[in-house]
Write a protein that holds these residues in place. Structure first.
Motif, PDB file in Angstrom:
ATOM      1  N   GLY A 124      -7.583  34.994  18.502  1.00  0.00           N
ATOM      2  CA  GLY A 124      -7.080  33.937  20.012  1.00  0.00           C
ATOM      3  C   GLY A 124      -5.400  34.024  19.820  1.00  0.00           C
ATOM      4  O   GLY A 124      -4.681  34.873  19.444  1.00  0.00           O
ATOM      5  N   MET A 125      -5.364  32.135  19.602  1.00  0.00           N
ATOM      6  CA  MET A 125      -4.062  32.318  20.066  1.00  0.00           C
ATOM      7  C   MET A 125      -3.321  32.568  18.812  1.00  0.00           C
ATOM      8  O   MET A 125      -1.355  32.388  19.162  1.00  0.00           O
ATOM      9  CB  MET A 125      -3.200  30.373  19.864  1.00  0.00           C
ATOM     10  CG  MET A 125      -4.258  29.307  21.357  1.00  0.00           C
ATOM     11  SD  MET A 125      -3.365  30.086  22.333  1.00  0.00           S
ATOM     12  CE  MET A 125      -4.561  29.247  24.070  1.00  0.00           C
TER      13      MET A 125
ATOM     14  N   GLU B 254      -0.448  43.935  12.137  1.00  0.00           N
ATOM     15  CA  GLU B 254      -1.496  42.604  11.824  1.00  0.00           C
ATOM     16  C   GLU B 254      -2.312  42.472  12.797  1.00  0.00           C
ATOM     17  O   GLU B 254      -3.215  42.690  12.386  1.00  0.00           O
ATOM     18  CB  GLU B 254      -0.416  41.541  11.863  1.00  0.00           C
ATOM     19  CG  GLU B 254       0.477  41.662  10.125  1.00  0.00           C
ATOM     20  CD  GLU B 254       1.435  40.533  10.244  1.00  0.00           C
ATOM     21  OE1 GLU B 254       1.805  39.490   9.592  1.00  0.00           O
ATOM     22  OE2 GLU B 254       1.839  39.452  11.833  1.00  0.00           O
ATOM     23  N   ASN B 255      -1.880  42.671  14.109  1.00  0.00           N
ATOM     24  CA  ASN B 255      -3.302  42.933  14.810  1.00  0.00           C
ATOM     25  C   ASN B 255      -4.353  43.589  15.284  1.00  0.00           C
ATOM     26  O   ASN B 255      -5.510  43.215  15.808  1.00  0.00           O
ATOM     27  CB  ASN B 255      -2.613  41.863  16.127  1.00  0.00           C
ATOM     28  CG  ASN B 255      -3.764  41.596  17.357  1.00  0.00           C
ATOM     29  OD1 ASN B 255      -4.193  40.420  16.555  1.00  0.00           O
ATOM     30  ND2 ASN B 255      -3.907  42.152  18.180  1.00  0.00           N
ATOM     31  N   ALA B 256      -3.396  44.569  14.988  1.00  0.00           N
ATOM     32  CA  ALA B 256      -4.377  45.788  15.065  1.00  0.00           C
ATOM     33  C   ALA B 256      -5.879  45.972  14.137  1.00  0.00           C
ATOM     34  O   ALA B 256      -5.906  45.349  12.961  1.00  0.00           O
ATOM     35  CB  ALA B 256      -3.414  47.614  15.144  1.00  0.00           C
ATOM     36  N   ASP B 257      -6.816  46.125  15.627  1.00  0.00           N
ATOM     37  CA  ASP B 257      -8.174  46.749  14.223  1.00  0.00           C
ATOM     38  C   ASP B 257      -7.925  48.327  14.327  1.00  0.00           C
ATOM     39  O   ASP B 257      -8.443  48.509  14.746  1.00  0.00           O
ATOM     40  CB  ASP B 257      -9.197  45.727  15.346  1.00  0.00           C
ATOM     41  CG  ASP B 257      -9.724  44.619  15.390  1.00  0.00           C
ATOM     42  OD1 ASP B 257      -9.093  43.393  14.514  1.00  0.00           O
ATOM     43  OD2 ASP B 257      -9.506  44.109  16.071  1.00  0.00           O
ATOM     44  N   GLU B 258      -7.742  48.509  13.181  1.00  0.00           N
ATOM     45  CA  GLU B 258      -7.799  49.941  12.311  1.00  0.00           C
ATOM     46  C   GLU B 258      -9.130  50.614  12.832  1.00  0.00           C
ATOM     47  O   GLU B 258     -10.566  50.002  12.432  1.00  0.00           O
ATOM     48  CB  GLU B 258      -6.752  50.184  11.099  1.00  0.00           C
ATOM     49  CG  GLU B 258      -5.367  49.962  12.077  1.00  0.00           C
ATOM     50  CD  GLU B 258      -4.609  50.431  10.667  1.00  0.00           C
ATOM     51  OE1 GLU B 258      -3.588  50.455  10.506  1.00  0.00           O
ATOM     52  OE2 GLU B 258      -4.779  49.687   8.946  1.00  0.00           O
TER      53      GLU B 258
ATOM     54  N   ALA C  11      -9.546  41.176  17.393  1.00  0.00           N
ATOM     55  CA  ALA C  11     -10.155  41.454  19.100  1.00  0.00           C
ATOM     56  C   ALA C  11     -11.123  40.170  18.665  1.00  0.00           C
ATOM     57  O   ALA C  11     -11.566  40.430  20.603  1.00  0.00           O
ATOM     58  CB  ALA C  11     -10.077  43.069  19.617  1.00  0.00           C
ATOM     59  N   GLY C  12     -12.185  39.314  18.117  1.00  0.00           N
ATOM     60  CA  GLY C  12     -13.098  39.176  18.014  1.00  0.00           C
ATOM     61  C   GLY C  12     -14.253  39.885  18.599  1.00  0.00           C
ATOM     62  O   GLY C  12     -15.699  39.232  19.817  1.00  0.00           O
ATOM     63  N   GLY C  13     -14.847  41.484  18.731  1.00  0.00           N
ATOM     64  CA  GLY C  13     -15.720  42.197  18.627  1.00  0.00           C
ATOM     65  C   GLY C  13     -15.343  43.005  21.070  1.00  0.00           C
ATOM     66  O   GLY C  13     -16.406  42.985  21.095  1.00  0.00           O
TER      67      GLY C  13
END
Length: 230
Positions: free
Chosen positions: A122-123, A132-136, A151-153
Motif C-alpha cells: 500500500g502506501m 525493495e518493492n519487487a516480488d522476486e 503486491a498483495g497477491g
C-alpha cells in the motif's frame, strides 16, 4: 447505519459457498488509534479468542485499556483492519477494466466509515526502492514461487496465486459526548453533542464485514473467470 452491513455478511455466506473450502478468508484488527499489534506475534488462532479480532495476544490488554480510557472520556478512535484470502488461484481479474484490486478497493471503501484502502504494501510502497518493492520469483519443484508479497497477491490487476491482502482504515465514530462546533439547519453556528450508547471504535465490528466484501468480490471474479476461460 452500520446495520446495513448485515446484508453484506449474509451475501458473503453464499459467496463462500461459491468459492468452496479451497479459499480461506480471514480478517484481523491490527490497529486502534495509536496502538498497533506486533506482527512478529501474528497468530490467526488468537483472532477468535478475544473481542477485538486481534491476532496478537500480547496486544489485547493494551487495546482493552486504551479503548476503556477512550470510552470514559466520551470520545472515539479509529481502527485498521487487514483481510487475507488464501488459496486464490492465479489469473483472476483483468489488466485494465475489472482489475481485481480495483474492485476490492471499491468494495472495502463502500463499507460505512471506511476512509482508506491499501493492497499489499500500500502506501508504504511510496517509501521503497524498486529493489525493495519487487516480488522476486524463483522455481521450487517446477513451480514459480514469489519471495515476498508486496503486491498483495495482485499484479497488473490479476491475481498471482499468493495471498490477497487488503487493509482498510475506519474513521472514529462521529457520535461522541465531546461538544463539537457545527451549524444548524438555518446556518447559525452552534455546538453539538451526541448522547446515548455509541461504540468508541466501530473498526472492531468492521472485521467480519471486510471478510464479507472480500468473499463477494472474489466470488464475482471466480464466476467471470469461469465464463471467460471455461
Amino acid at each position: 447505519s452500520a446495520r446495513e452491513t448485515a446484508m453484506r455478511v449474509a451475501a458473503a455466506g453464499i459467496a463462500r459457498k461459491i468459492l468452496s473450502n479451497s479459499i480461506t478468508i480471514r480478517g484481523a484488527l491490527v490497529r486502534i488509534g495509536d496502538k498497533q499489534i506486533n506482527r512478529h506475534n501474528w497468530n490467526w488462532e488468537e483472532v477468535g479468542k478475544n473481542p477485538f479480532f486481534c491476532p496478537d495476544a500480547e496486544a489485547v490488554d493494551n487495546f482493552d485499556n486504551y479503548l476503556s480510557d477512550i470510552r470514559k472520556a466520551g470520545s472515539s478512535v479509529g481502527g485498521e483492519i487487514e483481510i487475507h484470502a488464501s488459496g486464490v488461484p492465479a489469473g483472476w481479474g483483468a489488466p485494465v477494466y475489472g482489475k481485481l484490486d480495483a474492485d476490492l478497493a471499491a468494495a472495502m471503501m463502500s463499507i460505512n466509515a471506511v476512509k482508506g484502502v491499501e493492497v499489499g504494501s500500500g502506501m508504504a510502497a511510496a517509501r521503497m526502492t524498486g529493489e525493495e518493492n519487487a516480488d522476486e520469483i524463483r522455481m521450487e519443484n517446477n513451480t514459480p514461487v514469489f519471495l515476498s508479497n508486496n503486491a498483495g497477491g495482485i499484479l497488473g490487476g490479476i491475481s498471482t496465486g499468493q495471498d490477497v491482502v487488503v487493509r482498510f482504515a475506519v474513521k472514529p465514530t462521529s457520535s461522541i459526548l465531546t461538544p463539537l462546533r457545527t451549524i444548524d439547519s438555518n446556518g447559525f453556528e452552534t455546538e453539538i453533542t451526541t448522547k446515548g450508547r455509541h461504540d468508541p471504535c466501530v473498526g472492531i465490528r468492521a472485521v467480519p464485514v471486510g471478510e464479507a466484501m472480500m468473499a463477494c468480490v472474489l466470488a464475482d471474479h471466480m464466476l467471470r473467470h469461469r465464463a471467460q476461460c471455461n
